[in-house]
Design a protein around this motif. Structure first.
Motif, mmCIF file in Angstrom:
data_model
loop_
_atom_site.group_PDB
_atom_site.id
_atom_site.type_symbol
_atom_site.label_atom_id
_atom_site.label_comp_id
_atom_site.label_asym_id
_atom_site.label_seq_id
_atom_site.Cartn_x
_atom_site.Cartn_y
_atom_site.Cartn_z
ATOM 1 N N ASP A 36 12.411 15.229 9.311
ATOM 2 C CA ASP A 36 13.130 14.155 8.619
ATOM 3 C C ASP A 36 13.022 12.852 9.422
ATOM 4 O OD1 ASP A 36 13.862 15.931 6.656
ATOM 5 O OD2 ASP A 36 15.909 16.219 7.387
ATOM 6 N N VAL A 37 13.067 11.741 8.696
ATOM 7 C CA VAL A 37 12.942 10.451 9.374
ATOM 8 C C VAL A 37 14.268 9.698 9.368
ATOM 9 C CG1 VAL A 37 10.483 10.202 8.924
ATOM 10 C CG2 VAL A 37 12.152 9.319 7.260
ATOM 11 N N LEU A 38 14.430 8.822 10.371
ATOM 12 C CA LEU A 38 15.615 7.975 10.481
ATOM 13 C C LEU A 38 15.241 6.553 10.089
ATOM 14 C CD1 LEU A 38 16.380 10.463 12.220
ATOM 15 C CD2 LEU A 38 17.639 8.906 13.708
ATOM 16 N N ILE A 39 16.013 5.998 9.181
ATOM 17 C CA ILE A 39 15.728 4.655 8.674
ATOM 18 C C ILE A 39 16.979 3.802 8.852
ATOM 19 C CG2 ILE A 39 15.228 3.326 6.566
ATOM 20 C CD1 ILE A 39 13.742 5.878 5.557
ATOM 21 N N ILE A 40 16.779 2.549 9.262
ATOM 22 C CA ILE A 40 17.908 1.620 9.311
ATOM 23 C C ILE A 40 17.564 0.401 8.469
ATOM 24 C CG2 ILE A 40 17.305 0.271 11.385
ATOM 25 C CD1 ILE A 40 20.511 1.057 11.995
ATOM 26 N N GLY A 60 27.272 -3.739 8.989
ATOM 27 C CA GLY A 60 26.504 -3.923 7.761
ATOM 28 C C GLY A 60 25.224 -3.117 7.840
ATOM 29 N N LYS A 61 25.291 -2.020 8.582
ATOM 30 C CA LYS A 61 24.102 -1.187 8.760
ATOM 31 C C LYS A 61 24.385 0.231 8.305
ATOM 32 C CE LYS A 61 21.516 -4.386 10.219
ATOM 33 N NZ LYS A 61 22.471 -5.358 9.712
ATOM 34 N N VAL A 62 23.322 0.859 7.804
ATOM 35 C CA VAL A 62 23.405 2.271 7.445
ATOM 36 C C VAL A 62 22.202 2.990 8.054
ATOM 37 C CG1 VAL A 62 22.310 1.777 5.193
ATOM 38 C CG2 VAL A 62 23.511 3.963 5.565
ATOM 39 N N LEU A 63 22.491 4.087 8.714
ATOM 40 C CA LEU A 63 21.444 4.962 9.242
ATOM 41 C C LEU A 63 21.207 6.036 8.189
ATOM 42 C CD1 LEU A 63 19.684 5.900 11.694
ATOM 43 C CD2 LEU A 63 21.637 7.329 12.363
ATOM 44 N N ILE A 64 19.987 6.061 7.657
ATOM 45 C CA ILE A 64 19.653 7.004 6.582
ATOM 46 C C ILE A 64 18.713 8.070 7.130
ATOM 47 C CG2 ILE A 64 18.501 7.255 4.330
ATOM 48 C CD1 ILE A 64 19.274 4.334 3.748
ATOM 49 N N VAL A 65 19.038 9.325 6.915
ATOM 50 C CA VAL A 65 18.130 10.413 7.267
ATOM 51 C C VAL A 65 17.527 10.927 5.961
ATOM 52 C CG1 VAL A 65 17.853 12.607 8.472
ATOM 53 C CG2 VAL A 65 19.677 11.018 9.169
ATOM 54 N N ALA A 66 16.192 10.882 5.885
ATOM 55 C CA ALA A 66 15.519 11.225 4.627
ATOM 56 C C ALA A 66 14.337 12.149 4.900
ATOM 57 C CB ALA A 66 15.038 9.960 3.924
#
Lengths: 355, 355
Positions: free
Chosen positions: B183-187, B290-296
């Protein structure tokens, strides 16, 4: 005023809010007429929407296929421990009761704590124990929370803010606009004990005090009332800040009908009556934290009383008044001696920080 | 400790809470390891239940036929107005974002205010305007509220506590236990701006400051991401107190997998980098609002980036790391120079009251 988003603090100041000279006063938080004017002149013009404008104890919203109730209250009571309870029991009871009087079954509580640096961890633990015990009694859990710490010169002790979400019973609509002439007003027991207990504890911290706060979660008792007479309870309110006077005067104003309270019928304990006399305070104006004012169709009164009296928090339940035909929105007290006087929402408050 | 319910204050004191000497310290509120120990040692033993124990940004509960999310956060930021925002925008954004990262559509906000006597009504009005504007931007309303006033020597300025309720998208379950190797981490953009802006505003109140808080409601952007790839986003978190370091270390610990961050990939503005250097602070540790760490899932990364970049709050979106096979629960930073270091949740906090 233009909202400045840089870091220079604007001169701000002398705009708005009746009687405040442009500054917040303690009495703005008292739940009386000054609180109403702050809400009407400063808060609603900014945040107003149909749900908020209803100004009930909890907001009712559509949430998917359910009707949800949401409520929030801050607790800054001083002292945080008082005869009959503490800030933890108060915070849970207040939130649970706000949901219950809107006909909602509480499904979860959220607990926000603002604690001052230096606060004893043992005291915090005691407050949390009290939160847990009261929530268990109400049959609900604290499902989420948040803790912030401020400097010791930037607060005193601990402030709690609790929010609660509930699911509203299907088919139920408790609202002042459901109230009709002939409806009766019922209360579940003696009034004025919370506010008096806190006032006395603050003024006379070393004395043993006979008045104990009534702070209690009423959700289960209210649930049983609604099960017994689902169609005949038309409105409920917990008479907290502003007391029974505030709740009854508000009911009259919002229903547009006359509300009559019978002074002889209103339960007041001997200790509370003496304390109020001593302090020069009207028991009608004093905050309750374990009372519910129920407006019901007259035919259901006996059944409501019977259900209340089966509960530990309803032993002193009584019919205390009724709604009359006159369309003047006035609340009137018929006194012991046969006199009449108009009951108004208290202006400010007797003493700050009773809840 | 026995909970005393009379009005004598117990000696209380020296029990519990690691490293605190029995007293609450400012750093207990910092969102780092000390906050974790307060939660683990003092709060969970009293209030623990399965939902609370999950310690996500919002609690997920069954509410009738819907899954509901409930969240609460207190805001004590000082100064209450800072470059890029104010306490009102912060309180709404924080609550909306906590719901959004749990996959919930916000349906109502509750606003609790604790205001100090003497606070300017004009300033309160500015804060409420900011609350209203931010809520409108997020497509949600403040449906209920509460105001308490404390003495001018008993607080400083204004504290807000906001709670929010949302309805969780059907079929969605965002949780660290969904995370898999690969899985990848996106900001969604550059980090560390909120905490730095507030720190600088407090330390240098008369200076013009180039770093502006990122405080923003992300619910609409996150909704579009979930619509675009409903099955391939597995977890999200908003890296507020404790910063990206806290969120990534927590993800590693709770998934039990290794989380790798690529330092060169993490977006940081020039101004923020300079400010952090000057203050001797690691940008990874600084709060964002105002940030979200998304794991996808890896196959969805390009689609997530594309949706984020269409949004005003996602222009700087980037893949910043990935989840690896090693089952050691460690978060590792691959540095600019090819080195490696372990990323830990900050211990206390750089400076109190940044949110």
């Amino acid at each position: 005023m233009v909202l400045r988003t840089d870091n220079t603090v604007s001169a701000a100041g002398a705009t708005g809010a009746a009687g405040s000279g442009g500054r917040i006063m303690l009495a703005h938080g008292g739940g009386g007429q000054l609180t109403d004017s702050l809400i009407a002149q400063t808060i609603l013009p900014r945040l107003g929407n149909d749900v908020l404008r209803d100004l009930l104890d909890a907001a009712i919203m559509e949430g998917g296929s359910e009707r949800l109730a949401l409520t929030i209250d801050g607790y800054v009571v001083q002292p945080w421990r008082f005869p009959g309870g503490d800030i933890g029991r108060l915070a849970v009871s207040g939130t649970v009761n706000d949901l219950a009087v809107c006909g909602a079954r509480p499904v979860g509580l959220a607990l926000g704590m603002i604690v001052c640096e230096g606060f004893a961890v043992g005291d915090l633990d005691g407050i949390l124990r009290s939160v847990a015990e009261t929530a268990a009694e109400a049959g609900v859990s604290v499902v989420t929370g948040d803790t912030k710490v401020v400097g010791r010169d930037q607060g005193d002790g601990i402030y709690l803010t609790t929010a609660g979400v509930g699911v509203v019973r299907r088919g139920l609509r408790l609202h002042p606009d459901q109230v009709r002439p002939g409806d009766v007003l019922i209360i579940n027991g003696p009034i004025a004990e919370h506010g008096l207990a806190v006032m006395l504890a603050r003024q006379m911290p070393d004395m043993s005090i006979a008045v104990r706060s009534d702070v209690s979660p009423l959700s289960r008792m209210i649930e049983r009332v609604l099960e017994a007479v689902p169609d005949d309870v038309v409105f409920m309110r917990d008479p907290t800040r502003g007391g029974l006077a505030g709740a009854a005067a508000d009911l009259a104003a919002r229903s547009g009908l006359r509300v009559v309270l019978e002074e002889t019928a209103i339960p007041v304990s001997r200790a509370a009556r003496h304390a109020a006399e001593m302090l020069g305070i009207d028991v009608l104006d004093v905050a309750n934290e374990g009372k519910v004012l129920i407006v019901a169709r007259p035919g259901a009164a006996e059944r409501v009383l019977a259900v209340l009296r089966e509960d530990r928090y309803g032993a002193g339940a009584a019919v205390i008044g009724r709604v009359e035909e006159a369309r003047d929105g006035i609340c009137e007290l018929r006194t012991l001696l046969g006199g009449r006087r108009i009951v108004q929402k208290p202006y400010g408050e007797q003493l700050p920080r009773i809840c």
